[in-house]
Design a protein around this motif. Structure first.
Motif, mmCIF file in Angstrom:
data_model
loop_
_atom_site.group_PDB
_atom_site.id
_atom_site.type_symbol
_atom_site.label_atom_id
_atom_site.label_comp_id
_atom_site.label_asym_id
_atom_site.label_seq_id
_atom_site.Cartn_x
_atom_site.Cartn_y
_atom_site.Cartn_z
ATOM 1 N N LEU A 214 -1.312 5.514 3.612
ATOM 2 C CA LEU A 214 -1.181 5.170 5.028
ATOM 3 C C LEU A 214 -1.062 6.415 5.899
ATOM 4 N N LEU A 215 -0.329 7.411 5.421
ATOM 5 C CA LEU A 215 -0.228 8.665 6.167
ATOM 6 C C LEU A 215 -1.581 9.366 6.254
ATOM 7 N N MET B 102 0.850 -1.179 0.000
ATOM 8 C CA MET B 102 0.000 0.000 0.000
ATOM 9 C C MET B 102 0.898 1.245 0.000
ATOM 10 N N ASN B 103 0.466 2.237 -0.705
ATOM 11 C CA ASN B 103 1.227 3.473 -0.855
ATOM 12 C C ASN B 103 1.387 4.167 0.499
ATOM 13 N N SER B 104 2.581 4.666 0.777
ATOM 14 C CA SER B 104 2.834 5.315 2.062
ATOM 15 C C SER B 104 1.999 6.584 2.232
ATOM 16 N N THR B 105 1.665 7.261 1.129
ATOM 17 C CA THR B 105 0.821 8.452 1.209
ATOM 18 C C THR B 105 -0.569 8.089 1.722
#
Length: 66
Positions: free
Chosen positions: A6-7, A1-4
């Motif tokens: 998750l943030l 999953m993209n870290s963006t």
């Protein structure tokens, strides 16, 4: 999953947690008021939030060069 993503999810959890933590009585009243709304109103409200979220995400992605 993209870290963006998750943030963003982490930020949503922080913001959602602030309501009951800081203003528990007001938060409870708001939840009770929402529970009494008709299903059609809740669906429109939820749909508007989803559209607003996508628009904000798209605007940030294009303006930040993501």
């Amino acid at each position: 999953m993209n870290s963006t993503i998750l943030l963003a999810l982490a930020l949503v959890l922080v913001l959602e947690g602030l309501g009951p933590m800081v203003y528990p009585k007001s938060w409870r009243k708001m939840i009770l008021a929402l529970a009494n709304l008709p299903d059609a109103v809740l669906r429109r409200f939820g749909g508007a939030l989803v559209v607003a979220g996508f628009v904000i995400y798209y605007m940030l992605r294009t303006h930040l060069g993501g």
